[in-house]
Scaffold this motif. Sequence first.
Motif, PDB file in Angstrom:
ATOM      1  N   GLY A  99      55.856   3.258 -63.048  1.00  0.00           N
ATOM      2  CA  GLY A  99      54.433   2.951 -63.096  1.00  0.00           C
ATOM      3  C   GLY A  99      54.126   1.484 -62.952  1.00  0.00           C
ATOM      4  N   LEU A 100      55.152   0.620 -63.107  1.00  0.00           N
ATOM      5  CA  LEU A 100      54.918  -0.817 -63.031  1.00  0.00           C
ATOM      6  C   LEU A 100      54.462  -1.226 -61.640  1.00  0.00           C
ATOM      7  N   LYS A 101      55.064  -0.637 -60.621  1.00  0.00           N
ATOM      8  CA  LYS A 101      54.687  -0.977 -59.242  1.00  0.00           C
ATOM      9  C   LYS A 101      53.288  -0.487 -58.913  1.00  0.00           C
ATOM     10  N   THR A 102      52.991   0.732 -59.286  1.00  0.00           N
ATOM     11  CA  THR A 102      51.736   1.343 -58.860  1.00  0.00           C
ATOM     12  C   THR A 102      50.540   0.878 -59.682  1.00  0.00           C
ATOM     13  N   GLU A 103      50.759   0.084 -60.733  1.00  0.00           N
ATOM     14  CA  GLU A 103      49.631  -0.439 -61.492  1.00  0.00           C
ATOM     15  C   GLU A 103      49.048  -1.685 -60.840  1.00  0.00           C
ATOM     16  N   GLY A 104      49.792  -2.262 -59.920  1.00  0.00           N
ATOM     17  CA  GLY A 104      49.291  -3.443 -59.228  1.00  0.00           C
ATOM     18  C   GLY A 104      48.461  -3.055 -58.011  1.00  0.00           C
ATOM     19  N   ASP A 105      48.461  -3.938 -57.029  1.00  0.00           N
ATOM     20  CA  ASP A 105      47.736  -3.673 -55.791  1.00  0.00           C
ATOM     21  C   ASP A 105      48.527  -2.643 -54.986  1.00  0.00           C
ATOM     22  N   LEU A 106      47.969  -1.460 -54.866  1.00  0.00           N
ATOM     23  CA  LEU A 106      48.675  -0.359 -54.209  1.00  0.00           C
ATOM     24  C   LEU A 106      48.904  -0.645 -52.727  1.00  0.00           C
ATOM     25  N   ARG A 107      48.111  -1.527 -52.156  1.00  0.00           N
ATOM     26  CA  ARG A 107      48.251  -1.846 -50.730  1.00  0.00           C
ATOM     27  C   ARG A 107      49.578  -2.546 -50.438  1.00  0.00           C
ATOM     28  N   PRO A 124      41.194   1.707 -42.259  1.00  0.00           N
ATOM     29  CA  PRO A 124      40.207   0.749 -42.803  1.00  0.00           C
ATOM     30  C   PRO A 124      40.728  -0.677 -42.690  1.00  0.00           C
ATOM     31  N   ARG A 125      39.828  -1.621 -42.495  1.00  0.00           N
ATOM     32  CA  ARG A 125      40.235  -3.013 -42.275  1.00  0.00           C
ATOM     33  C   ARG A 125      40.971  -3.597 -43.479  1.00  0.00           C
ATOM     34  N   ASP A 126      40.475  -3.312 -44.680  1.00  0.00           N
ATOM     35  CA  ASP A 126      41.101  -3.879 -45.878  1.00  0.00           C
ATOM     36  C   ASP A 126      42.107  -2.915 -46.500  1.00  0.00           C
ATOM     37  N   ASN A 127      42.436  -1.834 -45.804  1.00  0.00           N
ATOM     38  CA  ASN A 127      43.409  -0.826 -46.254  1.00  0.00           C
ATOM     39  C   ASN A 127      42.942  -0.048 -47.481  1.00  0.00           C
ATOM     40  N   ARG A 128      41.703  -0.208 -47.874  1.00  0.00           N
ATOM     41  CA  ARG A 128      41.140   0.600 -48.951  1.00  0.00           C
ATOM     42  C   ARG A 128      40.306   1.727 -48.336  1.00  0.00           C
ATOM     43  N   LEU A 129      40.562   2.936 -48.800  1.00  0.00           N
ATOM     44  CA  LEU A 129      39.861   4.101 -48.264  1.00  0.00           C
ATOM     45  C   LEU A 129      39.088   4.758 -49.399  1.00  0.00           C
ATOM     46  N   SER A 130      37.799   4.967 -49.202  1.00  0.00           N
ATOM     47  CA  SER A 130      37.000   5.617 -50.239  1.00  0.00           C
ATOM     48  C   SER A 130      37.408   7.089 -50.363  1.00  0.00           C
ATOM     49  N   ILE A 131      37.117   7.652 -51.528  1.00  0.00           N
ATOM     50  CA  ILE A 131      37.452   9.060 -51.754  1.00  0.00           C
ATOM     51  C   ILE A 131      36.679   9.947 -50.779  1.00  0.00           C
ATOM     52  N   THR A 132      35.439   9.574 -50.504  1.00  0.00           N
ATOM     53  CA  THR A 132      34.627  10.345 -49.560  1.00  0.00           C
ATOM     54  C   THR A 132      35.248  10.322 -48.160  1.00  0.00           C
ATOM     55  N   ALA A 133      35.697   9.137 -47.727  1.00  0.00           N
ATOM     56  CA  ALA A 133      36.301   9.021 -46.397  1.00  0.00           C
ATOM     57  C   ALA A 133      37.614   9.802 -46.335  1.00  0.00           C
ATOM     58  N   TYR A 134      38.387   9.774 -47.416  1.00  0.00           N
ATOM     59  CA  TYR A 134      39.638  10.530 -47.410  1.00  0.00           C
ATOM     60  C   TYR A 134      39.368  12.034 -47.389  1.00  0.00           C
ATOM     61  N   ALA A 135      38.377  12.475 -48.145  1.00  0.00           N
ATOM     62  CA  ALA A 135      38.023  13.895 -48.153  1.00  0.00           C
ATOM     63  C   ALA A 135      37.550  14.347 -46.772  1.00  0.00           C
ATOM     64  N   ALA A 136      36.971  13.417 -45.993  1.00  0.00           N
ATOM     65  CA  ALA A 136      36.473  13.764 -44.657  1.00  0.00           C
ATOM     66  C   ALA A 136      37.611  14.090 -43.693  1.00  0.00           C
ATOM     67  N   VAL A 157      44.722   4.192 -50.634  1.00  0.00           N
ATOM     68  CA  VAL A 157      44.925   3.087 -49.695  1.00  0.00           C
ATOM     69  C   VAL A 157      45.525   3.675 -48.428  1.00  0.00           C
ATOM     70  N   SER A 158      45.228   3.039 -47.315  1.00  0.00           N
ATOM     71  CA  SER A 158      45.628   3.620 -46.025  1.00  0.00           C
ATOM     72  C   SER A 158      45.939   2.528 -45.029  1.00  0.00           C
ATOM     73  N   THR A 159      46.880   2.818 -44.145  1.00  0.00           N
ATOM     74  CA  THR A 159      47.183   1.925 -43.041  1.00  0.00           C
ATOM     75  C   THR A 159      47.474   2.764 -41.808  1.00  0.00           C
ATOM     76  N   GLY A 160      47.438   2.140 -40.662  1.00  0.00           N
ATOM     77  CA  GLY A 160      47.699   2.861 -39.412  1.00  0.00           C
ATOM     78  C   GLY A 160      47.841   1.902 -38.254  1.00  0.00           C
ATOM     79  N   TRP A 161      48.568   2.336 -37.252  1.00  0.00           N
ATOM     80  CA  TRP A 161      48.759   1.499 -36.069  1.00  0.00           C
ATOM     81  C   TRP A 161      49.004   2.370 -34.843  1.00  0.00           C
ATOM     82  N   SER A 162      48.925   1.747 -33.680  1.00  0.00           N
ATOM     83  CA  SER A 162      49.129   2.431 -32.401  1.00  0.00           C
ATOM     84  C   SER A 162      50.114   1.624 -31.567  1.00  0.00           C
ATOM     85  N   ASN A 163      50.933   2.327 -30.799  1.00  0.00           N
ATOM     86  CA  ASN A 163      51.891   1.622 -29.935  1.00  0.00           C
ATOM     87  C   ASN A 163      51.330   1.369 -28.548  1.00  0.00           C
ATOM     88  N   GLY A 164      50.082   1.769 -28.344  1.00  0.00           N
ATOM     89  CA  GLY A 164      49.441   1.531 -27.052  1.00  0.00           C
ATOM     90  C   GLY A 164      49.794   2.526 -25.988  1.00  0.00           C
TER      91      GLY A 164
END
Length: 268
Positions: A99-107, A124-136, A157-164
Amino acid sequence: MSEPTPDAKAEATSEAAADPAPDAEPVVAPPRRVGRTVALIAVAAVLGIVAGTAVGYGIQAQRPPTALPALNQRDLAYPAKPLPKGKEPEPLSAAEDRGLKTEGDLRDLLLPKPKGAKSSPFAPRDNRLSITAYAATYDYPGAAFSSLLEDGIRRVVSTGWSNGEGRITEINLVQFRGGAGQPAAQRAEDQRGYLGDEDGAVVRLIEGSADGRAYLLPVRREAGRFDVYQARAVFHRGDVMVDIILSDVKKISEKEITSLAERQLERL
């Protein structure tokens, strides 16, 4: 004519009683009333219980209240005396306390974007995803939103990328309240049950996880469009559920999805 003897009279009387006349009506005894006494006893017992309860409450109400013991009892302290300075136990390390790791900044626990990759337009730009957006992202957003709240969702929290070249990678870390991680484990199990129902899905174990699974889903084909291949990985670590999605216009290998999941698992 001589009079019949007493013995003869008794014999005649006995024969008459044993063989009544044909025209005589049978004598029927009145029906016996069964249960009245039992009912009276039951009613009396109920009244006795009610009366006894009322008397007991009356006596208890007249007694003065009993004071409760103090909460800050000295004998409950542990240890009895503070340890000398310098002899206190060392705090648990991150390896010992998940729990020590996950109590900090999850990003900070998200896999970094690979070199040369472009940010996904869905992340999301700041890697934070609202619960509403995740439910969508679910097929039924309204029901998913309510279900996530019931499970005690804390943050996403969320991240994503594309290889083009048509491949898009998406990683979601969904943290739940509950301490022992049961909500996260149950949520991951529900997701795996949903993915396992896909006809033709290929399932692979994620090494290092308790019950994490990776799925190669059947290709989706539509007239006039590129074929769409998708792979998913779902597992949990502590109170965090991990949901990884790979989408591509080309086939995705088992190694690609399992390797990505294992690297994300190591971050947790």
